[in-house]
Design a protein around this motif. Structure first.
Motif, PDB file in Angstrom:
ATOM      1  N   SER A 129       6.212   0.265  -6.754  1.00  0.00           N
ATOM      2  CA  SER A 129       6.434   1.703  -6.906  1.00  0.00           C
ATOM      3  C   SER A 129       5.408   2.401  -7.805  1.00  0.00           C
ATOM      4  O   SER A 129       5.302   2.135  -9.000  1.00  0.00           O
ATOM      5  N   ARG A 189       7.460   4.607 -10.275  1.00  0.00           N
ATOM      6  CA  ARG A 189       8.016   3.856 -11.418  1.00  0.00           C
ATOM      7  C   ARG A 189       6.952   3.681 -12.495  1.00  0.00           C
ATOM      8  O   ARG A 189       7.217   3.869 -13.681  1.00  0.00           O
ATOM      9  N   ARG A 190       5.757   3.316 -12.087  1.00  0.00           N
ATOM     10  CA  ARG A 190       4.670   3.163 -13.052  1.00  0.00           C
ATOM     11  C   ARG A 190       4.354   4.487 -13.726  1.00  0.00           C
ATOM     12  O   ARG A 190       4.124   4.547 -14.938  1.00  0.00           O
ATOM     13  N   ILE A 220       8.251   3.063 -16.680  1.00  0.00           N
ATOM     14  CA  ILE A 220       9.359   2.107 -16.676  1.00  0.00           C
ATOM     15  C   ILE A 220       8.808   0.728 -16.338  1.00  0.00           C
ATOM     16  O   ILE A 220       8.102   0.562 -15.342  1.00  0.00           O
ATOM     17  N   GLY A 249       8.353  -2.788 -14.857  1.00  0.00           N
ATOM     18  CA  GLY A 249       8.793  -3.346 -13.587  1.00  0.00           C
ATOM     19  C   GLY A 249       8.072  -4.632 -13.270  1.00  0.00           C
ATOM     20  O   GLY A 249       7.373  -4.732 -12.266  1.00  0.00           O
ATOM     21  N   THR A 262      14.578  -3.594 -13.438  1.00  0.00           N
ATOM     22  CA  THR A 262      14.023  -2.714 -14.467  1.00  0.00           C
ATOM     23  C   THR A 262      15.078  -2.439 -15.541  1.00  0.00           C
ATOM     24  O   THR A 262      16.274  -2.419 -15.259  1.00  0.00           O
ATOM     25  N   LEU A 311      15.298   5.914  -9.851  1.00  0.00           N
ATOM     26  CA  LEU A 311      14.846   4.755  -9.082  1.00  0.00           C
ATOM     27  C   LEU A 311      16.001   4.238  -8.229  1.00  0.00           C
ATOM     28  O   LEU A 311      17.119   4.060  -8.730  1.00  0.00           O
ATOM     29  N   SER A 334      12.308  -0.349  -5.908  1.00  0.00           N
ATOM     30  CA  SER A 334      11.538   0.195  -7.031  1.00  0.00           C
ATOM     31  C   SER A 334      12.167  -0.218  -8.355  1.00  0.00           C
ATOM     32  O   SER A 334      11.496  -0.252  -9.385  1.00  0.00           O
ATOM     33  N   ALA A 335      13.460  -0.557  -8.321  1.00  0.00           N
ATOM     34  CA  ALA A 335      14.187  -0.926  -9.536  1.00  0.00           C
ATOM     35  C   ALA A 335      14.757  -2.328  -9.510  1.00  0.00           C
ATOM     36  O   ALA A 335      14.967  -2.933 -10.563  1.00  0.00           O
TER      37      ALA A 335
END
Length: 429
Positions: A171, A174-175, A179, A181, A282, A292, A296-297
């Motif tokens: 993701s 997300r970056r 966060i 991951g 995450t 998320l 992605s999580a």
């Protein structure tokens, strides 16, 4: 790159896999205007995300998606079974003992499940494919307020009160949110076969415990069988067609229960897929303005059939909490969204952590080939399978109807270090 425009939606969902489509479907229930974008021009056929657990099916029944799958000849399965190489049941999770309405799993092709989720998104949901999310947009306080998109030779700016990152394990959003991951890879891969024309097929979701690791089989519509085989990363490298056929024969000799698949398996060798196997969880699921959902999580080993299901239930949880924060007008605002995101994180982080532990324990039980892993895994399978109380707890957790938490004492019962005087005290469904 030239050209640009600006538009506004209530929600923009980045990713049109199961997580993204489920989120869009859930948000459409609230009457919100939703844009879904995906960088792929069309969904890719992948040999994963094919088994739906009762917890997710509860949501899909409410949306009408379960009926759409039934119209497409979905296969119902009644049990998830760990078996020995010859097919003997070592631990059987009997879904027939679950509450009424939750007594089966459903299997279908991944693309068909995506199609069913797309079938009734509603007039307020727009789906655009071949669109890349370049970055998240923020206001002066750092809140996410939209995304910058790129499609062919045009850029566009989309503003939204809520941005949903359903853009998978790598993701970008997300970056951008900062966060953590970190993906953790298992030391093996899964080789996937779609087998047609077999005279025999499994009646349930069966994981075979062999000297070479996991062999997983379950039926698909049209008389097909999905077969996974655990392999090392280098096991098949450089093999020609004759060597691959010899490898397949050796695999089946180690799993006599699957011998009826021998001929069709050899025919399916050219279309095999090899899948990396990893886990991800995450520590957070949101920042102001962004949530998320899905890989992605959260990602888990497919042996426990949990990843797609938690994506669906997470999407439903997010929309339900958003509904609780909406006022009578039903209008979104940053305050409404961020309040719902705080509740989403408080509720889902521990729920996903519990499912991740359950999935990881189940996967290691049958895939860990170290002497210690073999010893503990086989003891856990045998003693859990013989303990009705623990078997019920594990079934509820796998079905997505938990969490039923296992204590440290329960773990000792599972590997047979302590007898369980409560083994037959099983509460009613």
């Amino acid at each position: 790159m030239s050209g640009s425009d600006t538009s506004r939606y209530d929600v923009v969902v980045c990713g049109a896999g199961v997580a993204g489509l489920a989120t869009a479907r859930a948000m459409s229930e609230l009457g919100l205007r939703v844009l879904v974008v995906d960088k792929q021009h069309r969904p890719r056929p992948v040999a994963k995300g094919e088994v739906l657990q009762p917890g997710a099916l509860r949501v899909l029944r409410r949306w009408g998606t379960a009926r759409a799958l039934e119209r497409r000849n979905a296969v119902r399965l009644g049990r998830l079974v760990v078996r020995g190489p010859a097919g003997e049941a070592l631990m059987a999770l009997d879904y027939g003992r679950l509450p009424e309405g939750d007594r089966s799993l459903v299997a279908h092709d991944h693309l068909t499940i995506l199609d069913a989720l797309s079938e009734d998104l509603g007039p307020r949901v727009e789906l655009r494919r071949g669109v890349l999310v370049e970055e998240a947009l923020r206001d002066s306080a750092g809140r996410v307020i939209g995304v910058l998109l790129a499609q062919e030779n045009r850029r566009s700016t989309v503003h939204a009160d809520l941005v949903v990152a359903a853009d998978g394990i790598a993701s970008r959003l997300r970056r951008a949110a900062g966060i953590d991951g970190r993906r953790l890879d298992y030391p093996h891969r899964l080789l996937s076969f779609e087998i047609t024309g077999a005279a025999w097929r499994p009646e349930d979701f069966s994981a075979y415990l062999t000297a070479r690791g996991l062999r997983l089989a379950y039926p698909l519509p049209g008389g097909r069988v999905r077969l996974y085989a655990q392999v090392t990363p280098e096991e098949l490298r450089g093999l020609d067609s004759a060597q691959l056929a010899a490898w397949a024969s050796e695999m089946l000799r180690g799993t006599p229960a699957l011998e009826p698949l021998a001929g069709p398996l050899r025919e399916s060798l050219p279309t095999r897929q090899i899948l990396p196997v990893f886990r991800l969880l995450t520590p957070r699921l949101s920042v102001p303005g962004l949530a998320l959902v899905g890989e992605s999580a959260y990602a888990v080993h497919p042996m426990a059939a949990q990843g797609m299901n938690t994506a669906i239930t997470s999407a439903d949880c997010l929309s339900g909490l958003l509904a609780e924060h909406l006022d009578r007008s039903g209008a979104l605002s940053p305050g409404v969204v961020d309040g719902a995101l705080r509740d989403y994180e408080r509720r889902q982080v521990p729920a996903l952590a519990h499912t991740a532990r359950t999935s990881d324990n189940a996967a290691r039980m049958v895939t860990d080939l170290s002497w210690r892993g073999r010893l503990l895994g086989r003891r856990a399978v045998r003693h859990t399978g013989a303990n009705p109380r623990l078997l019920r707890a594990v079934t509820y957790n796998m079905a997505g109807l938990g969490p039923v938490r296992l204590t440290p004492l329960d773990r000792l019962h599972q590997i047979g270090l302590l007898p369980d005087p409560r083994a037959h005290r099983v509460p009613d469904a």
